[in-house]
Design a protein around this motif. Structure first.
Motif, PDB file in Angstrom:
ATOM      1  N   ALA B 130     -16.918 -16.887   3.783  1.00 41.87           N
ATOM      2  CA  ALA B 130     -15.811 -16.332   4.563  1.00 41.87           C
ATOM      3  C   ALA B 130     -15.991 -14.823   4.725  1.00 41.87           C
ATOM      4  O   ALA B 130     -15.753 -14.265   5.798  1.00 41.87           O
ATOM      5  N   TYR B 132     -18.838 -13.212   4.727  1.00 42.66           N
ATOM      6  CA  TYR B 132     -19.913 -13.015   5.708  1.00 42.66           C
ATOM      7  C   TYR B 132     -19.397 -13.257   7.118  1.00 42.66           C
ATOM      8  O   TYR B 132     -19.748 -12.550   8.047  1.00 42.66           O
ATOM      9  N   SER B 133     -18.547 -14.279   7.266  1.00 41.76           N
ATOM     10  CA  SER B 133     -18.105 -14.647   8.610  1.00 41.76           C
ATOM     11  C   SER B 133     -17.261 -13.554   9.254  1.00 41.76           C
ATOM     12  O   SER B 133     -17.212 -13.464  10.467  1.00 41.76           O
ATOM     13  N   VAL B 134     -16.592 -12.743   8.443  1.00 36.86           N
ATOM     14  CA  VAL B 134     -15.854 -11.639   9.053  1.00 36.86           C
ATOM     15  C   VAL B 134     -16.708 -10.379   9.149  1.00 36.86           C
ATOM     16  O   VAL B 134     -16.235  -9.341   9.593  1.00 36.86           O
TER      17      VAL B 134
END
Lengths: 257, 230
Positions: B130, B132-134
């Motif tokens: 999560a 990394y995803s932001v």
């Protein structure tokens, strides 16, 4: 077809000896909502995860809003850049367990986009209001239902204003009762013109929200097209098989009701 | 009664030294431990093996021996260093508590490595994904999300290790640090009333441990409040 927001070229991925993606080519236009359907193990989720390098593809290239990364020699900075052009909504929500809902959605703005806390807070509350969670801003993720958590996850993704939002089976972990509220939220977001790629099992939802459905099986894209074409009158045998199985399953549950 | 109070006060007067030993050993040990834990989690080539060796060696050495090695060994190293570089280093100026802290820190660091590593590894991978995803870097992810969650999980273990540090600090008496144990020895030798004095000091250790136990469980309760899924 002049302004692709996301372009995948020849994406290959293997886990050990298992070849999960066998050369995927996919172009997503600006503002398009693409839904990826397919049986379990067809590589849908893996494909989605290669887009923001949660899985590193073995071969191929990814272009997001004119920024191209060759998967093989992607540098750390490239990966970071690519991730900042995309956002992801996870199957298991993956909200930061040590942060409140508001902090969850603000985190990216403050840490990644370096926006002042006051402004981020205001934007965070706005987006929470949009997904109907304004009253939960100060709650922690484990105090929320699955549907609420997923809506917060969606809020976290859209607040970053990404070029593409990736949805990885956003309703698969939810109680049937809670699926509706999440799908409604996604639909609302889709109408704002955000580019979206959605992996899901909800065929009826795909029909409603998708501009295009991509059907995957065994690591390949079997066929793609607008929902009214692909769901009603598919060309390939494999697609027909999949759809008939799904609709017959639907039928049987309808009977039991 | 007067005897009890006098000795109690005498020993309490050096209680800060005991607490100083324990706290610094834990802080330095946790810093080393965090580094070693991350090296082990990411299996950094070569250094990972050095870390494994370090953990095995220190874990297999009694603290008392570490204490002696630090007390006698470090001055020798410094001495030969001073001779070979003709720098003006004098070990006589170094207070003995310095060597005791080194020995205790090394000892605590190996157990803290395990406590921190297991806590970090118990955080679901989705949390990192999560981050990394932001668009966070790995460093930002660890600092803002992974470590804060891991700390909560590590608290019961860390609390045990801290109490261990309080008790093990008594070994510093052997290298002439005047902490609670050493002070008790001095008092006992002066009065010949060994049993009474060691009962007094054991009560004090017990009290200190109880106090810290209380503090740790308060911290834990506060951090756990609403934050973690069970």
């Amino acid at each position: 077809m002049s302004n692709p927001m996301l372009q995948l070229r020849d994406i290959h991925k293997a886990f050990g000896t298992q070849h999960v993606l066998k050369g995927i080519n996919l172009t997503v236009e600006k503002g398009e909502v693409v839904v990826i359907l397919g049986p379990s193990g067809s590589g849908k989720t893996t494909l989605l995860r290669t887009v923001n390098f949660l899985e590193k593809a073995d071969r191929g290239s990814i272009t997001a809003n004119q920024f191209t990364v060759e998967c093989l020699d992607a540098k750390k900075q490239d990966v970071l850049m690519l991730r900042r052009k995309t956002a992801m909504v996870f199957q298991n929500y993956n909200l930061f367990a040590n942060k409140t809902i508001l902090e969850n959605v603000m985190e990216g703005l403050i840490i990644v986009k370096k926006i002042k806390k006051k402004i981020a807070e205001k934007k965070g509350l706005e987006v929470l209001d949009k997904v109907g969670l304004a009253d939960k801003a100060n709650a922690y993720p484990n105090q929320l239902s699955g549907g609420q958590q997923q809506r917060a996850g969606i809020a976290r993704a859209i607040l970053l204003n990404p070029d593409v939002i990736l949805f990885d089976e956003p309703t698969s972990a939810l109680d049937p009762e809670l699926v509706g509220e999440v799908l409604t939220t996604i639909k609302k977001i889709a109408q704002t013109g955000v580019t979206m790629v959605v992996v899901t099992h909800e065929v009826s939802f795909a029909k409603e929200v998708a501009n295009r459905i991509v059907f995957m099986a065994d690591g390949n894209i079997v066929e793609q097209g607008p929902p009214e074409k692909l769901l009603v009158n598919p060309e390939k045998e494999r697609t027909k098989q999949f759809l008939s199985r799904i609709t017959s399953e639907k039928g049987s549950t309808d009977f039991s009701n | 009664m007067q005897f009890f109070v006098d000795n109690l006060l005498a020993i309490i007067s050096v209680a800060p030294v005991t607490i100083l030993l324990a706290v610094t050993a834990m802080v330095i040990g946790a810093t080393i431990g965090l580094g070693c834990a991350i090296i082990q989690i990411y299996k950094l080539p070569f250094i990972n093996r050095l870390v494994s060796l370090y953990l095995a060696v220190i874990r297999g050495t009694p603290v008392l021996i570490l204490m002696f090695l630090a007390y006698y060994g470090i001055p020798q190293i410094l001495f030969s260093l001073a001779q070979s570089t003709s720098l003006n280093i004098s070990v006589n100026a170094v207070p003995p508590i310095f060597f005791a802290i080194i020995a205790l820190s090394l000892d605590r660091s190996v157990y803290l490595t395990q406590a921190i590593r297991s806590a970090i590894q118990s955080i679901p991978n989705g949390q990192l994904e999560a981050c990394y995803s932001v668009g966070m870097t790995t460093f930002q992810a660890y600092k803002r999300v992974i470590i804060p969650q891991a700390l909560v999980i590590a608290i019961p273990n860390v609390s045990n290790l801290f109490l261990g540090a309080v008790k093990e600090s008594s070994l510093a008496s052997i290298v002439s640090v005047v902490e609670m144990m050493n002070m008790s020895n001095i008092q006992a030798v002066n009065s010949y009333r060994y049993t009474e004095i060691f009962i007094i000091v054991s009560l004090l250790y017990w009290g200190i441990c109880l106090g810290f136990e209380f503090i740790f469980s308060a911290i834990e309760r506060r951090l756990m409040k609403g934050k973690m899924t069970v």
